[in-house]
Design an enzyme around this catalytic site. Structure first.
Site, mmCIF file in Angstrom:
data_model
loop_
_atom_site.group_PDB
_atom_site.id
_atom_site.type_symbol
_atom_site.label_atom_id
_atom_site.label_comp_id
_atom_site.label_asym_id
_atom_site.label_seq_id
_atom_site.Cartn_x
_atom_site.Cartn_y
_atom_site.Cartn_z
ATOM 1 N N HIS A 58 9.380 -6.063 2.330
ATOM 2 C CA HIS A 58 8.082 -5.080 1.578
ATOM 3 C C HIS A 58 7.104 -5.345 3.248
ATOM 4 O O HIS A 58 7.802 -5.705 3.674
ATOM 5 C CB HIS A 58 7.088 -5.997 0.639
ATOM 6 C CG HIS A 58 6.466 -7.462 0.743
ATOM 7 N ND1 HIS A 58 7.409 -8.456 1.001
ATOM 8 C CD2 HIS A 58 5.801 -7.701 1.370
ATOM 9 C CE1 HIS A 58 6.994 -9.787 1.622
ATOM 10 N NE2 HIS A 58 5.560 -9.469 1.732
ATOM 11 N N HIS A 82 3.442 -3.630 4.193
ATOM 12 C CA HIS A 82 1.407 -4.118 4.208
ATOM 13 C C HIS A 82 1.173 -2.829 4.546
ATOM 14 O O HIS A 82 1.327 -2.787 5.691
ATOM 15 C CB HIS A 82 1.258 -5.041 4.814
ATOM 16 C CG HIS A 82 1.506 -6.413 4.103
ATOM 17 N ND1 HIS A 82 1.400 -6.929 2.608
ATOM 18 C CD2 HIS A 82 3.238 -7.506 3.995
ATOM 19 C CE1 HIS A 82 1.481 -8.171 2.178
ATOM 20 N NE2 HIS A 82 3.128 -7.939 3.186
ATOM 21 N N ASP A 103 -1.714 -4.184 -3.689
ATOM 22 C CA ASP A 103 -1.544 -5.706 -3.706
ATOM 23 C C ASP A 103 -2.852 -6.473 -4.678
ATOM 24 O O ASP A 103 -4.490 -5.853 -4.171
ATOM 25 C CB ASP A 103 -1.840 -6.304 -2.046
ATOM 26 C CG ASP A 103 -1.727 -7.573 -1.975
ATOM 27 O OD1 ASP A 103 -1.781 -8.231 -3.057
ATOM 28 O OD2 ASP A 103 -1.014 -8.332 -0.716
ATOM 29 N N ILE A 104 -2.148 -7.279 -5.079
ATOM 30 C CA ILE A 104 -3.483 -7.837 -6.239
ATOM 31 C C ILE A 104 -4.668 -8.527 -5.665
ATOM 32 O O ILE A 104 -5.582 -9.190 -6.001
ATOM 33 C CB ILE A 104 -2.858 -8.462 -7.736
ATOM 34 C CG1 ILE A 104 -1.909 -9.767 -7.362
ATOM 35 C CG2 ILE A 104 -2.461 -7.605 -8.162
ATOM 36 C CD1 ILE A 104 -2.105 -10.720 -8.600
ATOM 37 N N GLY A 119 6.235 -15.607 8.619
ATOM 38 C CA GLY A 119 5.233 -15.129 7.702
ATOM 39 C C GLY A 119 5.536 -15.390 6.446
ATOM 40 O O GLY A 119 4.333 -14.931 5.401
#
Length: 142
Positions: free
Chosen positions: A103, A105, A34-35, A96
């Site tokens: 995806h 996290h 994640d950037i 959310g």
């Protein structure tokens, strides 16, 4: 439920239209950093098959994502000397979800250190490159 949008950012990453800091890929999934990480090593695991979220993903595709998330979590524990792992998955806006491609996290956690707020800062490129290199090495058994 709204239909899958093939022009979402993760679909574009899968097609090679946008870059990413890839840490793992197989025939069914892609995992990349994640950037805007909430913790060092924050990785996103996505199916290659189109799926908006948990509500419409095919069970086999979800199984591939879950296995890859576990693989990433185990490597991240070592790589980032984590005390634990947080997994998050959001479905639909009310749940959310912001990017409408399934995806998960995977966030390495350390005792006493809170997650950063979502999308609060873009990580430095050198930090992302270093994290990707270390996580790839761990995933390859090195």
């Amino acid at each position: 439920m709204t239909a899958y949008d093939p022009n979402n950012i993760f679909a574009k990453i899968l097609r090679g239209e946008f870059p990413c800091y890839k840490v793992y890929e197989d025939d069914h999934v892609l995992a990349f950093l994640d950037i805007m990480p909430r913790a060092p090593g924050h990785t996103l695991v996505i199916p290659k098959a189109p799926a908006r979220n948990l509500l419409d993903v095919k069970p086999d595709d979800l199984a591939h994502v879950a296995r890859a998330a576990q693989k990433i979590a185990r490597a991240a524990m070592t790589t980032f000397k984590a005390d634990g792992i947080t997994l998050q998955q959001f479905s639909e806006s009310a749940g959310g979800q912001v990017v409408f491609h399934l995806h998960i996290h995977v966030m390495p956690r350390h005792n006493g250190i809170a997650l950063l707020p979502p999308a609060s800062r873009k990580e430095d490129v050198k930090v992302l490159e270093d994290s990707a290199t270390k996580l790839i090495a761990a995933l390859q058994g090195g």
